[in-house]
Design a protein around this motif. Structure first.
Motif, PDB file in Angstrom:
ATOM      1  N   GLN A 158       0.833  -1.203   0.000  1.00  0.00           N
ATOM      2  CA  GLN A 158       0.000   0.000   0.000  1.00  0.00           C
ATOM      3  C   GLN A 158       0.867   1.252   0.000  1.00  0.00           C
ATOM      4  OE1 GLN A 158      -2.237   0.980   3.572  1.00  0.00           O
ATOM      5  NE2 GLN A 158      -3.950   1.725   2.342  1.00  0.00           N
ATOM      6  N   GLN A 204      -0.102   3.870  10.102  1.00  0.00           N
ATOM      7  CA  GLN A 204      -0.721   3.267   8.916  1.00  0.00           C
ATOM      8  C   GLN A 204      -1.251   1.863   9.216  1.00  0.00           C
ATOM      9  OE1 GLN A 204       2.068   2.386   5.843  1.00  0.00           O
ATOM     10  NE2 GLN A 204       0.554   1.383   4.530  1.00  0.00           N
ATOM     11  N   HIS A 207      -4.290   1.904  11.330  1.00  0.00           N
ATOM     12  CA  HIS A 207      -5.440   2.349  10.538  1.00  0.00           C
ATOM     13  C   HIS A 207      -5.976   1.191   9.692  1.00  0.00           C
ATOM     14  CE1 HIS A 207      -7.744   5.946   9.756  1.00  0.00           C
ATOM     15  NE2 HIS A 207      -7.760   5.698   8.451  1.00  0.00           N
ATOM     16  N   LEU A 208      -5.062   0.409   9.130  1.00  0.00           N
ATOM     17  CA  LEU A 208      -5.470  -0.786   8.379  1.00  0.00           C
ATOM     18  C   LEU A 208      -6.207  -1.767   9.284  1.00  0.00           C
ATOM     19  CD1 LEU A 208      -2.383  -1.607   6.100  1.00  0.00           C
ATOM     20  CD2 LEU A 208      -4.733  -1.200   5.322  1.00  0.00           C
ATOM     21  N   TYR A 211      -9.816  -0.892   9.874  1.00  0.00           N
ATOM     22  CA  TYR A 211     -10.690  -1.284   8.767  1.00  0.00           C
ATOM     23  C   TYR A 211     -10.949  -2.787   8.770  1.00  0.00           C
ATOM     24  CZ  TYR A 211     -10.903   3.162   6.247  1.00  0.00           C
ATOM     25  OH  TYR A 211     -11.190   4.455   5.880  1.00  0.00           O
ATOM     26  N   VAL A 229     -12.807   5.397  12.093  1.00  0.00           N
ATOM     27  CA  VAL A 229     -13.035   4.266  11.184  1.00  0.00           C
ATOM     28  C   VAL A 229     -14.151   3.376  11.730  1.00  0.00           C
ATOM     29  CG1 VAL A 229     -12.013   2.241  10.080  1.00  0.00           C
ATOM     30  CG2 VAL A 229     -10.617   4.289  10.482  1.00  0.00           C
ATOM     31  N   LEU A 240     -10.879  -2.270   0.490  1.00  0.00           N
ATOM     32  CA  LEU A 240     -10.330  -0.967   0.861  1.00  0.00           C
ATOM     33  C   LEU A 240     -10.757   0.114  -0.117  1.00  0.00           C
ATOM     34  CD1 LEU A 240      -6.706  -1.911   2.013  1.00  0.00           C
ATOM     35  CD2 LEU A 240      -8.618  -1.187   3.456  1.00  0.00           C
ATOM     36  N   TRP A 251     -10.795   2.836   2.174  1.00  0.00           N
ATOM     37  CA  TRP A 251      -9.657   3.741   2.379  1.00  0.00           C
ATOM     38  C   TRP A 251      -9.619   4.835   1.321  1.00  0.00           C
ATOM     39  CZ3 TRP A 251      -5.496   2.388   5.942  1.00  0.00           C
ATOM     40  CH2 TRP A 251      -4.430   3.296   5.945  1.00  0.00           C
TER      41      TRP A 251
END
Length: 272
Positions: A158, A204, A207-208, A211, A229, A240, A251
């Motif tokens: 990513q 990061q 944050h992933l 999700y 989120v 995503l 995302w």
């Protein structure tokens, strides 16, 4: 026969009749009691039989539930002690690449994948944040991802997509150590900044994880957008992309955003 003798005889007869009647009554009652006892015994046996059958059925159901639970646990991906490669490939074949889970991808493959791009690693800029080489950078991604249960290749690829192989050129700058456009909304909005490379990578990955699952974070939260989120709304990389997410979450809004990352992961895994 004298009168008093007659009365005695008569009294004797009546007494015998009375005793006979009493005897018949006693025998009848005793007989009926026996019948009642038999009926009660039979009823008790029926109840016991039903209770035994119910217990047997319950035991069967419990055993079936245990077996089903084990099967569900295996199917949910918690059998990670088995071959990770086989599990991952099976998921890819189904078109759903999970963000969470163990991975067979190595740091060396991540390094080789970056080098295959032909781009130069920005050691001067990222060295100031604690990652003076691509090897160190990839190791950080691997360690941070594993700590949260995220597949390292997902976060790393990513980043390659979001930063153009660490060359940047968008709204965010390399000095922000923001590797996936966190907080960038277009129109020149630079997004979030972090004190060093490791913190940017951790933000990061957290944050992933937000999700991918409703599970709480393992490490201290450094992602100040984590709370915004909808947890678990995109368990697969493909989801995503907002256009491909069943609920419209995601995302990014770009067409096939998640699918393009999966395609890049496939190429990374070809590295020997």
């Amino acid at each position: 026969m004298e009168f008093k003798d007659f009365n005695k005889d008569k009294l004797k007869i009546w007494l015998e009749i009375f005793l006979a009647v009493v005897l018949v009554a006693v025998v009848g009652i005793a007989g009926n009691k026996g019948v009642f006892d038999k009926k009660s015994a039979k009823a008790a046996e029926t109840v016991q039989a039903k209770e035994a059958e119910a217990l047997k059925n319950a035991e069967k159901e419990n055993e079936a539930a245990k077996t089903e639970g084990t099967a569900d646990k295996d199917a949910s991906g918690e059998k990670n002690e088995k071959s990770d490669t086989g599990e991952t490939e099976e998921v890819i074949a189904e078109g759903q690449y999970p963000i969470m889970g163990k991975s067979s991808v190595t740091v060396e493959q991540m390094v080789d994948y970056f080098n295959s791009s032909g781009e130069k690693y920005p050691e001067s800029a990222l060295g100031k944040g604690g990652a003076d080489s691509i090897e160190t950078f990839c190791q950080m991604y691997y360690d941070e991802a594993v700590a949260e249960g995220v597949r390292p290749e997902v976060a790393f690829v990513q980043t390659m997509k979001e930063t153009g192989w660490l060359q940047y050129g968008g709204d965010a700058s390399i000095e922000q150590f923001n590797f996936a456009g966190l907080g960038t909304t277009g129109g020149g909005v630079a997004g979030n900044s972090y004190p060093d490379v490791k913190t940017g990578i951790r933000a990061q990955i957290q944050h992933l994880k937000a999700y991918a699952t409703v599970d709480s974070l393992t490490q201290e939260c450094v992602d100040d957008r984590y709370e915004y989120v909808t947890k678990g709304c995109a368990p697969y990389v493909e989801w995503l992309g907002q256009q491909e997410n069943p609920e419209g979450y995601g995302w990014a809004t770009a067409d096939n955003y998640g699918y393009s990352i999966v395609d890049m992961i496939s190429k990374l895994k070809e590295m020997k």
